[in-house]
Design an enzyme around this catalytic site. Structure first.
Site, PDB file in Angstrom:
ATOM      1  N   HIS A   1     -45.812  47.899 -51.614  1.00  0.00           N
ATOM      2  CA  HIS A   1     -46.683  47.098 -52.495  1.00  0.00           C
ATOM      3  C   HIS A   1     -47.566  46.207 -51.628  1.00  0.00           C
ATOM      4  CE1 HIS A   1     -43.082  47.076 -55.526  1.00  0.00           C
ATOM      5  NE2 HIS A   1     -43.777  48.183 -55.647  1.00  0.00           N
TER       6      HIS A   1
ATOM      7  N   CYS B   1     -38.857  54.344 -51.409  1.00  0.00           N
ATOM      8  CA  CYS B   1     -39.335  54.026 -50.059  1.00  0.00           C
ATOM      9  C   CYS B   1     -40.686  53.304 -50.099  1.00  0.00           C
ATOM     10  CB  CYS B   1     -39.448  55.308 -49.244  1.00  0.00           C
ATOM     11  SG  CYS B   1     -40.721  56.419 -49.892  1.00  0.00           S
TER      12      CYS B   1
ATOM     13  N   ARG C   1     -44.136  59.085 -62.428  1.00  0.00           N
ATOM     14  CA  ARG C   1     -44.245  57.712 -62.934  1.00  0.00           C
ATOM     15  C   ARG C   1     -45.250  57.762 -64.072  1.00  0.00           C
ATOM     16  NH1 ARG C   1     -47.319  53.139 -60.954  1.00  0.00           N
ATOM     17  NH2 ARG C   1     -46.261  51.158 -61.315  1.00  0.00           N
TER      18      ARG C   1
ATOM     19  N   ALA D   1     -43.471  55.195 -51.676  1.00  0.00           N
ATOM     20  CA  ALA D   1     -43.383  55.157 -53.144  1.00  0.00           C
ATOM     21  C   ALA D   1     -44.043  53.891 -53.678  1.00  0.00           C
ATOM     22  CB  ALA D   1     -41.924  55.229 -53.596  1.00  0.00           C
TER      23      ALA D   1
END
Ligand code: CFM
Ligand code: HCA
Length: 529
Positions: free
Chosen positions: A182, A50, A84, A53
């Site tokens: 991002h 999503c 991660r 994330a």
């Protein structure tokens, strides 16, 4: 019927109509268009994550001296805690909070009466206990739905504590994947952090963008760059810090590894500070050699160029014999590669150098330019989902604007093949006949696996086990299954060794599920055994 049609044929006509645009077979000749960065079909087991994330998990999470507070119910913070593998190390100058998980742990009452009070309290506690220079707040889905004003809380806390406090409205439902997150993270870092430091510019200085230090990749890249004589001002964002990011504007050049997650910052820094950016790929020996030579050509200094050539020769010397051995073991093997964005493409030259051909590939959330190359960007149609993510405009910063080369010199560099403001798509390296599936899902993974029978399948944790259970070795290309680094010269060798071990371990084909040889349930149902 070819493999593509055999798989797509199993869909209902409505789903077929959607998926046929995302699944293509590579043909030579005309450039091929693929549908990408669009909504996943509800009910399909997509591998995507999503917006939260992409913002918190990928871009801002690795900043080690930042206390990253997740504003929301505990699950979002908990399930992104340490999953991660963005490694980080603190030192006497820089704190490292990346091992912690900070969350407001919203409860039902906070959803009903609002969570701002809890957020203020969390910031107060973080300041009192950890004394950070910077706090970042990420909102999760319910926060967006109830309308907590995280930006007002951030502004008020910034005044109250005299530290930097940033808020990111990166609710999971925004955008169609991580990719929107991002972009939101890039906007925040650009607006409020980059350019706020006052460090002196250094010679031969670079920023490394889109390098998240997964399994130590960034450390290996930095080792090589420093050996040659570059000063790495900031890494965005693996093992990176608020402290370094503030001074990113003082570097000479931006090196962009994962363009998917960070090209926005590279573009904005070009407009605001005049800083050029080039596409690099430190995965695979050919990629690294080309990138190092491109950087040296950019700086245009004979000593630096000689040093680059010497370092390449020495590094190659260290790994060549072992690489040839692994190539002899892997030559002729076939692979499937499915990662989130740019990484699928980055690994193709490394696999090719080991004699491995990619026959099945795709991205979870890449955009059309990641497949087709940057030139297609002007032709990409914006839809309601992409318009939902803010796109900010920056202007020239007169005080800090500088140009390293004249426009004529930049044109000459481009003509010499230096990828200034340019990246190719997956198409430029993938073999003819390969099947490409964008936003791949579990059903297609299983079907293509049966039909194409790759020797190894590179993807992530969500499909690792179905692949292994079907007898095919799997390596995670997100986390490297706790191995790595895979970047740089030494990383290439680690990778070659790991995949040789994986493909020469026939265990996956020997294991049989227990229910295939004896019943796991014994009894009678409706009078039948
Ligand atoms: Fe860039 Fe990444 Fe990737 Fe990515 Fe990711 Fe990642 Fe990835 Mo997982 S930033 S796009 S959102 S290279 S977390 S380090 S491995 S999906 S291919
Ligand atoms: C993410 C992070 C992820 C997940 C990896 C995986 C990562 O998408 O939010 O699915 O195995 O690299 O950690 O991409």
């Amino acid at each position: 019927m070819d493999s593509r049609d055999k798989v797509l044929d199993k869909y209902s006509s409505k789903i077929y109509k959607n998926r046929k645009e995302h699944v293509i077979e590579i043909e030579s000749g005309e450039p091929q268009v693929i549908a990408a960065d669009t909504r996943a079909i509800p009910g399909i087991m997509t591998n995507r994550g999503c917006c939260y994330a992409g913002c918190k998990g990928v871009v801002i999470g690795p900043l080690k001296d930042v206390v990253n507070i997740v504003h929301g119910p505990i699950g979002c913070a908990y399930y992104t805690w340490g999953t991660r593998r963005n490694k980080a190390k603190g030192d006497e100058n820089t704190k490292d909070f990346t091992q912690y998980s900070f969350s407001t742990d919203m409860q039902e009452t906070d959803i009903v009466f609002g969570g701002e009070k809890k957020l203020r309290q969390a910031i107060k506690e973080a300041v009192e206990i950890f004394n950070p220079e910077c706090i970042m707040i990420s909102s999760t889905c319910p926060v967006g739905l109830i309308g907590d004003d995280i930006h007002a809380v951030a502004a008020e806390s910034e005044k109250l504590y005299g530290i930097k406090v940033l808020a990111f409205s990166c609710e999971g439902y925004k955008g169609v994947s991580q990719s929107g997150g991002h972009h939101i993270a890039n906007n925040g870092l650009m607006k409020y952090i980059i350019g706020t430091g006052d460090a002196e510019p250094q010679k031969y200085s670079v920023n490394l963008l889109g390098e998240y230090n997964i399994g130590g990749d960034g450390w290996e890249v930095e080792r090589i760059l420093k050996r040659i004589g570059y000063n790495v001002v900031s890494v965005m964002t693996g093992d990176g810090s608020y402290d370094h990011l503030k001074n990113a504007h003082t570097a000479d050049l931006n090196l962009v590894q994962c363009h998917r997650s960070i090209n926005y910052i590279a573009e904005m820094m070009k407009t605001k500070y005049g800083m050029d950016w080039i596409k690099v790929n430190f995965i695979g020996v050919d990629g690294i050699k080309k990138s190092l030579m491109d950087i040296a050509l950019y700086f245009d200094d004979p000593e630096l160029l000689a040093r680059t050539e010497a370092v390449i020769a020495e590094e190659l010397d260290e790994i060549s014999e072992a690489m040839s051995y692994y190539k002899s073991k892997l030559d002729g093997k076939k692979a499937a590669v499915y990662v989130g964005g740019s990484r699928t493409h980055h690994y193709i030259n490394l696999l090719k150098s080991l004699g491995v051909e990619v026959i099945l590939a795709g991205y979870e959330f890449g955009h059309r330019d990641d497949y087709e190359g940057r030139d297609v960007i002007p032709t990409i149609k914006m839809d309601a989902d992409s318009k939902n993510i803010e796109s900010i405009t920056v202007t020239k910063d007169e005080a800090n604007y500088k140009t390293f080369h004249t426009p004529e010199k930049l044109e000459a560099l481009k003509a010499a093949g230096v990828p200034l403001e340019k990246y190719d798509g997956l198409w430029s390296d993938i073999s003819e006949g390969a099947i490409i599936t964008d936003d791949f899902n579990h059903f297609e993974t299983e079907e293509f696996l049966k039909l194409l029978k790759p020797d190894i399948f590179f993807s992530g944790i969500k499909d690792k086990f179905i692949i292994q259970k079907s007898g095919v070795p799997s390596r995670q290309l997100h986390s490297y299954d706790y191995s790595g680094p895979y970047a740089g010269f030494r990383g290439a060798l680690n990778f070659a060794k790991d995949i040789t071990m994986a493909t020469y371990t026939p265990v996956w084909n020997m294991v049989q599920a227990p229910w295939k040889s004896e019943p796991t349930l014994v009894g009678s149902l409706g009078g039948m055994e």
